[in-house]
Motif scaffolding. Structure first.
Motif, PDB file in Angstrom:
ATOM      1  N   THR A   5       0.845  -1.179   0.000  1.00  0.00           N
ATOM      2  CA  THR A   5       0.000   0.000   0.000  1.00  0.00           C
ATOM      3  C   THR A   5       0.885   1.234   0.000  1.00  0.00           C
ATOM      4  OG1 THR A   5      -1.053  -1.273   1.760  1.00  0.00           O
ATOM      5  CG2 THR A   5      -2.185   0.642   1.026  1.00  0.00           C
ATOM      6  N   ARG A   6       0.481   2.223  -0.760  1.00  0.00           N
ATOM      7  CA  ARG A   6       1.266   3.448  -0.851  1.00  0.00           C
ATOM      8  C   ARG A   6       0.547   4.568  -0.116  1.00  0.00           C
ATOM      9  NH1 ARG A   6       5.742   1.318  -1.874  1.00  0.00           N
ATOM     10  NH2 ARG A   6       5.930   0.244  -3.834  1.00  0.00           N
ATOM     11  N   LEU A   7       1.253   5.262   0.719  1.00  0.00           N
ATOM     12  CA  LEU A   7       0.714   6.417   1.420  1.00  0.00           C
ATOM     13  C   LEU A   7       1.175   7.674   0.707  1.00  0.00           C
ATOM     14  CD1 LEU A   7       1.401   5.364   5.127  1.00  0.00           C
ATOM     15  CD2 LEU A   7      -0.697   5.084   3.829  1.00  0.00           C
ATOM     16  N   THR A   8       0.406   8.738   0.826  1.00  0.00           N
ATOM     17  CA  THR A   8       0.779   9.995   0.181  1.00  0.00           C
ATOM     18  C   THR A   8       1.873  10.727   0.960  1.00  0.00           C
ATOM     19  OG1 THR A   8      -0.975  11.192   1.328  1.00  0.00           O
ATOM     20  CG2 THR A   8      -1.488  10.303  -0.849  1.00  0.00           C
ATOM     21  N   ARG A   9       2.085  10.334   2.205  1.00  0.00           N
ATOM     22  CA  ARG A   9       3.099  10.970   3.051  1.00  0.00           C
ATOM     23  C   ARG A   9       3.959   9.889   3.693  1.00  0.00           C
ATOM     24  NH1 ARG A   9      -0.246  15.853   5.372  1.00  0.00           N
ATOM     25  NH2 ARG A   9       1.773  16.449   6.140  1.00  0.00           N
ATOM     26  N   ALA A  10       5.087  10.289   4.166  1.00  0.00           N
ATOM     27  CA  ALA A  10       5.957   9.358   4.893  1.00  0.00           C
ATOM     28  C   ALA A  10       5.345   9.100   6.267  1.00  0.00           C
ATOM     29  CB  ALA A  10       7.350   9.948   5.039  1.00  0.00           C
ATOM     30  N   LEU A  11       5.324   7.839   6.664  1.00  0.00           N
ATOM     31  CA  LEU A  11       4.736   7.482   7.953  1.00  0.00           C
ATOM     32  C   LEU A  11       5.644   7.929   9.105  1.00  0.00           C
ATOM     33  CD1 LEU A  11       2.499   6.051   9.527  1.00  0.00           C
ATOM     34  CD2 LEU A  11       3.798   3.929   9.272  1.00  0.00           C
ATOM     35  N   ILE A  12       6.924   7.646   8.988  1.00  0.00           N
ATOM     36  CA  ILE A  12       7.870   7.984  10.060  1.00  0.00           C
ATOM     37  C   ILE A  12       8.507   9.330   9.728  1.00  0.00           C
ATOM     38  CG2 ILE A  12       9.955   7.278  11.271  1.00  0.00           C
ATOM     39  CD1 ILE A  12       9.207   4.377  10.426  1.00  0.00           C
ATOM     40  N   VAL A  13       8.349  10.288  10.659  1.00  0.00           N
ATOM     41  CA  VAL A  13       8.880  11.629  10.417  1.00  0.00           C
ATOM     42  C   VAL A  13      10.132  11.933  11.253  1.00  0.00           C
ATOM     43  CG1 VAL A  13       6.731  12.641   9.614  1.00  0.00           C
ATOM     44  CG2 VAL A  13       7.238  12.631  12.057  1.00  0.00           C
ATOM     45  N   GLY A  14      10.525  11.027  12.113  1.00  0.00           N
ATOM     46  CA  GLY A  14      11.710  11.256  12.924  1.00  0.00           C
ATOM     47  C   GLY A  14      11.756  10.320  14.108  1.00  0.00           C
ATOM     48  N   HIS A  15      12.726  10.588  14.967  1.00  0.00           N
ATOM     49  CA  HIS A  15      12.895   9.792  16.187  1.00  0.00           C
ATOM     50  C   HIS A  15      13.065  10.727  17.367  1.00  0.00           C
ATOM     51  CE1 HIS A  15      13.900   6.869  13.082  1.00  0.00           C
ATOM     52  NE2 HIS A  15      13.574   5.938  13.967  1.00  0.00           N
ATOM     53  N   GLY A  16      12.523  10.325  18.487  1.00  0.00           N
ATOM     54  CA  GLY A  16      12.678  11.110  19.708  1.00  0.00           C
ATOM     55  C   GLY A  16      14.012  10.794  20.368  1.00  0.00           C
ATOM     56  N   ARG A  17      14.324  11.503  21.445  1.00  0.00           N
ATOM     57  CA  ARG A  17      15.583  11.279  22.175  1.00  0.00           C
ATOM     58  C   ARG A  17      15.659   9.875  22.753  1.00  0.00           C
ATOM     59  NH1 ARG A  17      18.289  15.983  25.195  1.00  0.00           N
ATOM     60  NH2 ARG A  17      18.293  17.508  23.533  1.00  0.00           N
ATOM     61  N   ASP A  18      14.483   9.332  23.070  1.00  0.00           N
ATOM     62  CA  ASP A  18      14.450   7.986  23.646  1.00  0.00           C
ATOM     63  C   ASP A  18      14.518   6.899  22.569  1.00  0.00           C
ATOM     64  OD1 ASP A  18      11.968   8.347  22.519  1.00  0.00           O
ATOM     65  OD2 ASP A  18      10.834   7.856  24.329  1.00  0.00           O
TER      66      ASP A  18
END
Length: 134
Positions: A5-18
């Motif tokens: 399945t293709r999403l119009t946006r990236a699902l993962i936008v970054g990572h937190g400090r933890d």
């Protein structure tokens, strides 16, 4: 094997400090809507995107809760209907007392002369009681 399945946006936008991933809210909604399609496997979609199936199910539950809470609730009707008095302090028209053969009594106060024929026709059109022949 089904296509990814293709999403119009990236699902993962970054990572937190933890080290936890941060997810794009709009992409999460898109993914949930994909999962709600008939015949779609939540576990398969979770594997495709590298997320835990339980996390995806949690998103689905939150989406459904939000959807039902935002649904417009029909206005509730009051438990009792207001009673409006139609009687006037001084009857302006004629008064009419009707006693039917079955014992029903009607006292009509303030009936205008022009309304009497229509009222009498309505009363005459009522079916007779089964206890009284004729």
């Amino acid at each position: 094997m089904e296509n990814k399945t293709r999403l119009t946006r990236a699902l993962i936008v970054g990572h937190g400090r933890d080290g936890r991933r941060r997810y794009d809210p709009e992409a999460k909604r898109e993914l949930v809507k994909v999962c709600l399609q008939p015949g779609t496997s939540v576990a398969r979609i979770a594997l495709e995107y590298g997320i835990n199936a339980n996390l995806l199910r949690k998103w689905i539950d939150r989406y459904r809760e939000k959807e039902t809470s935002e649904a417009e609730v029909p206005p509730t009707l009051p438990a009792f209907a207001p009673v409006l008095s139609l009687a006037t302090a001084q009857p302006t028209g004629s008064s009419l007392r009707v006693v039917l053969p079955n014992g029903v009594k009607l006292d009509l106060l303030g009936v205008e002369q022009t309304d009497l024929p229509r009222l009498l026709n309505c009363l005459a059109a009522l079916p007779c009681s089964a206890s009284n022949p004729g």
